[in-house]
Motif scaffolding. Structure first.
Motif, PDB file in Angstrom:
ATOM      1  N   ALA A 182       0.842  -1.206   0.000  1.00 58.25           N
ATOM      2  CA  ALA A 182       0.000   0.000   0.000  1.00 58.25           C
ATOM      3  C   ALA A 182       0.875   1.254   0.000  1.00 58.25           C
ATOM      4  O   ALA A 182       2.000   1.240   0.509  1.00 58.25           O
ATOM      5  CB  ALA A 182      -0.904   0.000   1.233  1.00 58.25           C
ATOM      6  N   PHE A 235      -4.994   9.239   3.579  1.00 57.44           N
ATOM      7  CA  PHE A 235      -5.622   7.935   3.764  1.00 57.44           C
ATOM      8  C   PHE A 235      -6.781   7.749   2.790  1.00 57.44           C
ATOM      9  O   PHE A 235      -6.876   6.734   2.102  1.00 57.44           O
ATOM     10  CB  PHE A 235      -6.116   7.784   5.203  1.00 57.44           C
ATOM     11  CG  PHE A 235      -7.009   6.588   5.388  1.00 57.44           C
ATOM     12  CD1 PHE A 235      -6.500   5.304   5.303  1.00 57.44           C
ATOM     13  CD2 PHE A 235      -8.374   6.756   5.624  1.00 57.44           C
ATOM     14  CE1 PHE A 235      -7.329   4.190   5.455  1.00 57.44           C
ATOM     15  CE2 PHE A 235      -9.203   5.653   5.776  1.00 57.44           C
ATOM     16  CZ  PHE A 235      -8.678   4.370   5.684  1.00 57.44           C
ATOM     17  N   HIS A 238      -5.401   7.640  -0.974  1.00 59.47           N
ATOM     18  CA  HIS A 238      -4.421   6.644  -1.415  1.00 59.47           C
ATOM     19  C   HIS A 238      -4.518   5.285  -0.721  1.00 59.47           C
ATOM     20  O   HIS A 238      -3.960   4.314  -1.237  1.00 59.47           O
ATOM     21  CB  HIS A 238      -3.000   7.195  -1.213  1.00 59.47           C
ATOM     22  CG  HIS A 238      -2.712   8.430  -1.997  1.00 59.47           C
ATOM     23  ND1 HIS A 238      -2.566   8.424  -3.364  1.00 59.47           N
ATOM     24  CD2 HIS A 238      -2.565   9.722  -1.599  1.00 59.47           C
ATOM     25  CE1 HIS A 238      -2.316   9.658  -3.789  1.00 59.47           C
ATOM     26  NE2 HIS A 238      -2.308  10.465  -2.737  1.00 59.47           N
ATOM     27  N   ARG A 239      -5.188   5.197   0.415  1.00 62.88           N
ATOM     28  CA  ARG A 239      -5.114   3.958   1.193  1.00 62.88           C
ATOM     29  C   ARG A 239      -6.473   3.339   1.521  1.00 62.88           C
ATOM     30  O   ARG A 239      -6.571   2.142   1.795  1.00 62.88           O
ATOM     31  CB  ARG A 239      -4.352   4.223   2.501  1.00 62.88           C
ATOM     32  CG  ARG A 239      -2.920   4.651   2.264  1.00 62.88           C
ATOM     33  CD  ARG A 239      -2.259   5.231   3.515  1.00 62.88           C
ATOM     34  NE  ARG A 239      -2.323   4.337   4.644  1.00 62.88           N
ATOM     35  CZ  ARG A 239      -1.539   3.280   4.830  1.00 62.88           C
ATOM     36  NH1 ARG A 239      -0.598   2.984   3.928  1.00 62.88           N
ATOM     37  NH2 ARG A 239      -1.652   2.526   5.897  1.00 62.88           N
ATOM     38  N   ASP A 242      -8.011  -0.039  -0.327  1.00 63.58           N
ATOM     39  CA  ASP A 242      -7.532  -1.380   0.020  1.00 63.58           C
ATOM     40  C   ASP A 242      -7.651  -1.685   1.506  1.00 63.58           C
ATOM     41  O   ASP A 242      -7.185  -2.730   1.962  1.00 63.58           O
ATOM     42  CB  ASP A 242      -6.065  -1.534  -0.406  1.00 63.58           C
ATOM     43  CG  ASP A 242      -5.911  -1.506  -1.920  1.00 63.58           C
ATOM     44  OD1 ASP A 242      -6.823  -2.000  -2.609  1.00 63.58           O
ATOM     45  OD2 ASP A 242      -4.898  -0.978  -2.395  1.00 63.58           O
ATOM     46  N   PHE A 243      -8.291  -0.808   2.260  1.00 66.89           N
ATOM     47  CA  PHE A 243      -8.370  -0.996   3.707  1.00 66.89           C
ATOM     48  C   PHE A 243      -9.227  -2.193   4.098  1.00 66.89           C
ATOM     49  O   PHE A 243      -8.823  -3.045   4.890  1.00 66.89           O
ATOM     50  CB  PHE A 243      -8.923   0.275   4.374  1.00 66.89           C
ATOM     51  CG  PHE A 243      -9.368   0.058   5.791  1.00 66.89           C
ATOM     52  CD1 PHE A 243      -8.443  -0.193   6.787  1.00 66.89           C
ATOM     53  CD2 PHE A 243     -10.716   0.075   6.136  1.00 66.89           C
ATOM     54  CE1 PHE A 243      -8.843  -0.414   8.100  1.00 66.89           C
ATOM     55  CE2 PHE A 243     -11.131  -0.139   7.429  1.00 66.89           C
ATOM     56  CZ  PHE A 243     -10.193  -0.383   8.421  1.00 66.89           C
ATOM     57  N   GLU A 247      -8.306  -5.668   6.732  1.00 67.69           N
ATOM     58  CA  GLU A 247      -8.254  -4.927   7.989  1.00 67.69           C
ATOM     59  C   GLU A 247      -7.990  -5.827   9.182  1.00 67.69           C
ATOM     60  O   GLU A 247      -7.549  -5.372  10.244  1.00 67.69           O
ATOM     61  CB  GLU A 247      -9.527  -4.098   8.211  1.00 67.69           C
ATOM     62  CG  GLU A 247     -10.802  -4.875   8.399  1.00 67.69           C
ATOM     63  CD  GLU A 247     -11.969  -3.951   8.726  1.00 67.69           C
ATOM     64  OE1 GLU A 247     -11.996  -3.382   9.831  1.00 67.69           O
ATOM     65  OE2 GLU A 247     -12.844  -3.779   7.867  1.00 67.69           O
ATOM     66  N   SER A 258      -3.020  -1.154   5.474  1.00 70.47           N
ATOM     67  CA  SER A 258      -3.762  -0.012   4.913  1.00 70.47           C
ATOM     68  C   SER A 258      -4.569   0.723   5.974  1.00 70.47           C
ATOM     69  O   SER A 258      -5.533   1.418   5.653  1.00 70.47           O
ATOM     70  CB  SER A 258      -4.697  -0.490   3.789  1.00 70.47           C
ATOM     71  OG  SER A 258      -3.957  -0.884   2.662  1.00 70.47           O
ATOM     72  N   SER A 260      -5.709   3.461   8.809  1.00 69.89           N
ATOM     73  CA  SER A 260      -5.739   4.915   8.644  1.00 69.89           C
ATOM     74  C   SER A 260      -4.737   5.644   9.520  1.00 69.89           C
ATOM     75  O   SER A 260      -4.305   6.750   9.181  1.00 69.89           O
ATOM     76  CB  SER A 260      -7.144   5.442   8.949  1.00 69.89           C
ATOM     77  OG  SER A 260      -7.416   5.383  10.347  1.00 69.89           O
ATOM     78  N   SER A 293     -14.673  -1.367   1.863  1.00 71.62           N
ATOM     79  CA  SER A 293     -13.622  -0.635   2.568  1.00 71.62           C
ATOM     80  C   SER A 293     -14.182   0.585   3.287  1.00 71.62           C
ATOM     81  O   SER A 293     -13.829   0.876   4.439  1.00 71.62           O
ATOM     82  CB  SER A 293     -12.526  -0.197   1.592  1.00 71.62           C
ATOM     83  OG  SER A 293     -11.742  -1.292   1.185  1.00 71.62           O
TER      84      SER A 293
END
Length: 502
Positions: A182, A235, A238-239, A242-243, A247, A258, A260, A293
């Motif tokens: 990530a 976050f 860009h992230r 895929d969180f 998780e 990924s 936060s 996500s």
């Protein structure tokens, strides 16, 4: 008429806490901020946590300029007396019972409603009382908050037709991957304020005024509103996409995955929960992040964080002393000192080192490694709660009390959750990459290579067999004890293990 001062605690640092509306301070009110050294003298906090809190307070004071009276004192009482004298003072509802008790005991202090949360406390109390104070399940509360705040809703229905997308968010890490790959999270740059804080902490330690645990490397988490907004935007942009799926996954070389990393900013008051979930929802509506996500992130803030805050106050002070399982063992020295090098079990050693070095791990290592080990060993839940409070940069009394007593240690006997959250090595092996190079084997219960979590899990079930056999979610596992031919040897092994590092 004398203008009232407004007192900002060190976790009330965002603009919401100075908003001049009908439930806020006067727009011209002078501000009081107090560094009370007694806070650090009473308990051994993580050095990185002390650095973050002091840096955030001093950054906020610099932003407020001449409006703020910034006092460094031994106690809050002394500091308030120096700053405001006999003038009236307002303060937003503090986040701990101890702080609330203090401000209630002070003459001339008026308490304004709490800020930094989505649901007014009286609304939650009405919701909970309407259920007789029982079966206050997070899922029911979460749906109510979603509907009331129109979060991820399509009219009267949840977006996508389902309230809960947890089933899509429990993927193990990709086979053979060392990292998720990530984009890196936002990391701040230290400045002169951080230099000053580090100098002061060094001096306090050298002179024996305070003692810390853990390491204070370069600051990893936001200490200002500007930094916190940058972290939030990075976050979401860009992230976040895929969180969700990973998780609950854990990778030794990729502790942040990924996630936060916004919990400390939320708990310092630098971010408001509504702006976080609304920005995430907009990312989904713009097609920039998938629903699973976004729902997972919204659930963490509008669901779990809000739920924990409300239960902290609703359950009352006696909740702190709950110990339904009768666990009394003291935390061992290696755990208190974050001595990861003393631990053989790769999973526990790796996560304890993360806490030592950063003051942070994500929710699965907290619950299923650190908390699960404490539960299996029968450590006192009050001591475990205090450890989490002191050792995590995002740890506060309101955060850790329900999370540890209710969720992690099952010390309330099921008032908050329906089962104890603990497992053997098989779950850890499936959800992480810890077990491969480890000296212990997740499938082995007895012997030199017996996994301490696998053996500890069965010993825990046997110790509480009478209580857990009647729990529908645990009954099958308890019945499994009768199939273990090596149970006596396992129990003798775990008794002999004691509380030494596994």
């Amino acid at each position: 008429m004398t203008t009232a001062f407004h007192w900002l605690f060190g976790d009330q640092l965002g603009p919401r806490f100075l908003a001049p509306d009908e439930q806020g301070p006067d727009c011209e009110a002078p501000v009081v901020m107090i560094e009370a050294r007694s806070v650090f003298r009473r308990r051994r906090f993580h050095r990185a946590k002390a650095h973050l809190v002091l840096s955030a307070m001093r950054h906020r004071a610099a932003e407020l300029g001449d409006r703020v009276h910034y006092v460094r004192a031994e106690t809050y009482r002394e500091g308030l007396r120096k700053a405001a004298g006999s003038a009236p003072v307002t303060v937003h509802h503090p986040t701990s019972r101890a702080a609330l008790g203090l401000v209630r005991a002070l003459d001339g202090v008026r308490i304004l409603p709490a800020r930094g949360f989505l649901v007014p406390q009286h609304d939650f109390r009405a919701w909970a009382d309407g259920r007789g104070g029982k079966r206050l399940r997070q899922e029911d509360f979460y749906r109510w908050v979603r509907q009331d705040h129109d979060l991820l809703m399509d009219g009267a229905e949840p977006a996508g037709g389902r309230w809960n997308l947890d089933h899509d968010n429990r993927e193990p890490p990709p086979e053979g991957a060392r990292t998720l790959g990530a984009p890196a999270p936002y990391r701040p740059r230290e400045d002169a304020v951080d230099d000053e804080v580090r100098h002061d902490l060094d001096h306090w330690e050298r002179t024996g005024r305070v003692s810390f645990v853990g390491r204070d490397g370069p600051r990893l988490f936001p200490a200002s509103r500007r930094e916190a907004l940058s972290a939030l935007r990075r976050f979401v942009t860009h992230r976040l996409a895929d969180f969700g799926p990973y998780e609950d996954a854990v990778l030794a070389a990729d502790p942040v995955l990924s996630h936060s990393l916004l919990s400390s900013s939320l708990n310092l008051g630098l971010l408001d929960p509504l702006e976080c979930v609304e920005l995430a929802e907009q990312a989904w509506r713009d097609g920039a992040a998938p629903l699973n996500s976004v729902e997972g992130f919204v659930r963490q803030i509008a669901g779990w964080r809000e739920y924990v805050w409300q239960l902290y106050w609703y359950f009352g002070e006696d909740y702190r002393h709950r110990n339904a399982l009768g666990h009394r063992a003291a935390l061992p020295e290696w755990f208190l000192e974050l001595d990861a090098d003393a631990v053989t079990a790769r999973c526990l050693s790796t996560v304890l080192a993360q806490v030592r070095d950063t003051g942070w791990t994500h929710h699965i290592p907290r619950l299923m490694l650190l908390g699960s080990h404490a539960l299996q060993r029968g450590w006192d839940p009050a001591e475990v709660t205090d450890w989490f409070h002191r050792c995590f940069v995002d740890g506060y009394d309101w955060v850790m009390l329900p999370n540890v007593v209710g969720m992690s240690q099952y010390a309330d006997g099921g008032r908050m959750t329906t089962k104890p959250y603990t497992s053997g090595g098989a779950y850890l092996d499936r959800m992480s990459d810890f077990c491969g190079p480890c000296a212990y084997r997740p499938t082995v219960r007895v012997g030199e290579d017996a996994c301490p979590f696998t053996a500890g899990y069965w010993a825990f079930l046997e110790r509480h067999r009478g209580r857990l056999a009647g729990n529908p979610r645990m009954a099958r596992a308890v019945r499994g004890l009768d199939r273990l031919r090596d149970l006596d040897a396992l129990l003798a092994q775990e008794h002999g293990r004691g509380d030494g590092p596994p």
